[in-house]
Design an enzyme around this catalytic site. Sequence first.
Site, PDB file in Angstrom:
ATOM      1  N   LEU A 221     -29.099  10.332 -10.871  1.00 28.17           N
ATOM      2  CA  LEU A 221     -29.919   9.171 -10.530  1.00 28.17           C
ATOM      3  C   LEU A 221     -29.833   8.075 -11.573  1.00 28.17           C
ATOM      4  O   LEU A 221     -30.452   7.030 -11.431  1.00 28.17           O
ATOM      5  CB  LEU A 221     -31.382   9.605 -10.348  1.00 28.17           C
ATOM      6  CG  LEU A 221     -31.589  10.715  -9.307  1.00 28.17           C
ATOM      7  CD1 LEU A 221     -33.061  11.125  -9.248  1.00 28.17           C
ATOM      8  CD2 LEU A 221     -31.119  10.248  -7.935  1.00 28.17           C
TER       9      LEU A 221
ATOM     10  N   ASP B  17     -23.551  16.255  -4.798  1.00 24.26           N
ATOM     11  CA  ASP B  17     -23.016  16.051  -6.154  1.00 24.26           C
ATOM     12  C   ASP B  17     -22.872  14.554  -6.427  1.00 24.26           C
ATOM     13  O   ASP B  17     -21.907  14.110  -7.056  1.00 24.26           O
ATOM     14  CB  ASP B  17     -21.683  16.780  -6.339  1.00 24.26           C
ATOM     15  CG  ASP B  17     -21.346  17.006  -7.812  1.00 24.26           C
ATOM     16  OD1 ASP B  17     -22.274  16.957  -8.639  1.00 24.26           O
ATOM     17  OD2 ASP B  17     -20.166  17.199  -8.127  1.00 24.26           O
TER      18      ASP B  17
END
Lengths: 428, 317
Positions: free
Chosen positions: A64, A306
């Site tokens: 993130l 992923d």
Amino acid sequence: MITLIQNGRLLDPASGHETVADLYLADGRIAGIGEAPAGHVADQTLDAAGLTVIPGLIDLAARLGEPGGEHKNKLQSELRAAVAGGVTTLCAMPDTHPALDEPGLVQMLRQRADGLGLAKVLPLGALTRGLAGSELTEFAKLRDAGCVSFSQADAPLADTRVLYRAMQYAATYGITLRLRPQDVRLASGGVAHDGQVATRLGLPAIPSVAETVAISTIVILMKDSGASVHLERVSTREGLEMIAAARNYGLKLTADVSINHVHLADIDIGYFDSNMRLSPPLRGVTDRDAIQHALLDGTISAICSDHSPVGNDDKLLPFGEAKPGASGLELLLPLVLAWAEQKRVPLAQALARITSGPAELLGLDAGRIAVGAPADLCLYDPHATWRVMPETLLSSGKHTPFVGMEMRGRVRHTLVGGRLAYTEPGAA
Amino acid sequence: MYNPQLNSHGELIHLLSTESLPARILHQILDRAAGYVAAGDAGEKKHSDLAGKSVFNLFFENSTRTRTTFEIAQKRLSADVHSLNIQASSTAKGETLLDTIHNLEAMGADMFVVRHAESGAPFLIAKHVRPGVAVVNAGDGRHAHPTQALLDMYTIRHFKGDFRNLTVAIVGDILHSRVARSQIHALTTLGCPEVRVIGPKTLLPRDVEQLGVRVFHDLKEGLKGVDVVIALRLQNERMNGALLPSANEFNQFYGLSREKLALAQPDAIVMHPGPMNRGVEIDSAVADGKQSVILDQVTFGIAVRMAVMSILSEARA
């Protein structure tokens, strides 16, 4: 407040149950299927005619960009990408700047994520301080701060003694560790799978034994320590065989794969396409086929995105210098649908790998369509087609191996805890 | 399949690799080179094929011989030659590889000759240059060194006439060799029926036989009856360590000596891409012997590089 989702095709991947029915949501949970909960009428209605309603996707691994990318508002762009992809819960990888190795950092990440009201974020703590591979982090304190597990991400853990101690210590608290099986020295310097393609292209190779040697070490230490382990991003046929054997033996060993490795193999590198530079590397075609098979026989219980946003400066480089990783949050659902269609996998079984499968691994009361379950939902149009264009991706990372390809299946609405977290622009 | 080296007319627009180049193009290059050799023998060294064209030599990795022969070839074709020695990796230097390229394009570059330590770097450049700008790969990582392979093909054709009844042995460090990869593709495309690679298992890449070669680990076995022997350079840093125990042991088992060469055809030729490690991969008696054509390779290298750049300058946009 009661929300009614009308006329959608409800599909519960865990049970395989499929029906066209109304769905009532109240207090953040599913309150009724087919009929309203006693004594209530809906205050708000969402028309889901023609749409498939599934549990929100649960993604075991996404990057993130925070801590570290606050100045670019990375958390917001990536969590927007998540809900646009129908992902309602995701595990945040700990290889941030700084690494997620202190309770304060974990709390800050959770607060910022909660404040955005998009997907739910479950942080993964760094297994070692600064991911340096030598000192354990405070597992128990970090768990109390919200970490669901501990991982080195792609950072090496070269010292087997540290690994052994980490497993013993985690077992003390009943914590499942997440380990990327890759022997640091055998993989050293490599950028592509050791096979015909790397030989042709002259790319420094990562042999399959880099993975299997690591798995064998982990399995032996599990037997001794009693630890439970989840293997991240398994990539080789031989590795999958070892995992199946260890599970048969009775070890608490689970595994996931990335969606990229379900579809792609080293031959897709073509003429040094750095969008195919991934970690672990894309393996051979027989490895990819073994991954697809292991998803059906239960050796692998989850497919993750992923998701790793990589900028142009790190990707528009010669293959070996390019940073590994690809954006995936917005592609996870259509790519799973494509796998189901191409390989004639029953839809519920395929979707279970991104809903109920990862929910079970995380011990979450989510990932299903049932009265009482959290109202985390993904409503998608199974017939809508769209083309993957870098400029239309919401993620800050515009690089994906699937750029230019046509996808079937488009998310129209995503609900998190009964609240609309995403509606496709232009959708009613 | 899309081939970045050819335009829609099937003409060569970049020379990046000998792989997936049709035999027609390889012969075109060798024939054109033969013309320059003949002209040179007649005393006509200077040509005007690249007059008015700006050629940039970008050597991101060290080179003396290749760079010099490229510069000579460019000057003989009347190009405006600019050589930049950028011996740092593109990322370490601060400016990205593509920024460097775009800056030089803005200065009016027509052609780039690129050497880079990363396999595939010239492909990245070729993908991002303006239409009409040509890229020549002068060696990328372990991947390809097409002009070296082409000058080797020229040498073989010069001494042996035809490829279609030859057995060629490539000896030594195949794993790290861009030269070997380019030679293998060129030889198989030109119809050579048997290409052998000979080396210890630590110096052969996985599945190398799928490139169309026969694998030998025993040099004496592998040299039996061959028409062409190519010794590869063994880099100093690979002589002691996990790949090989010592240069001495390598020389004893894989070095080209007079006794071992006697197993090949009596008229076999011996080649080496240079620079040689005498007493390691090749003994002086062989390197300087009657069967050696190593210096002919160097001479032909100029004509072959002239041919490549001349043909590239003719491609339609």
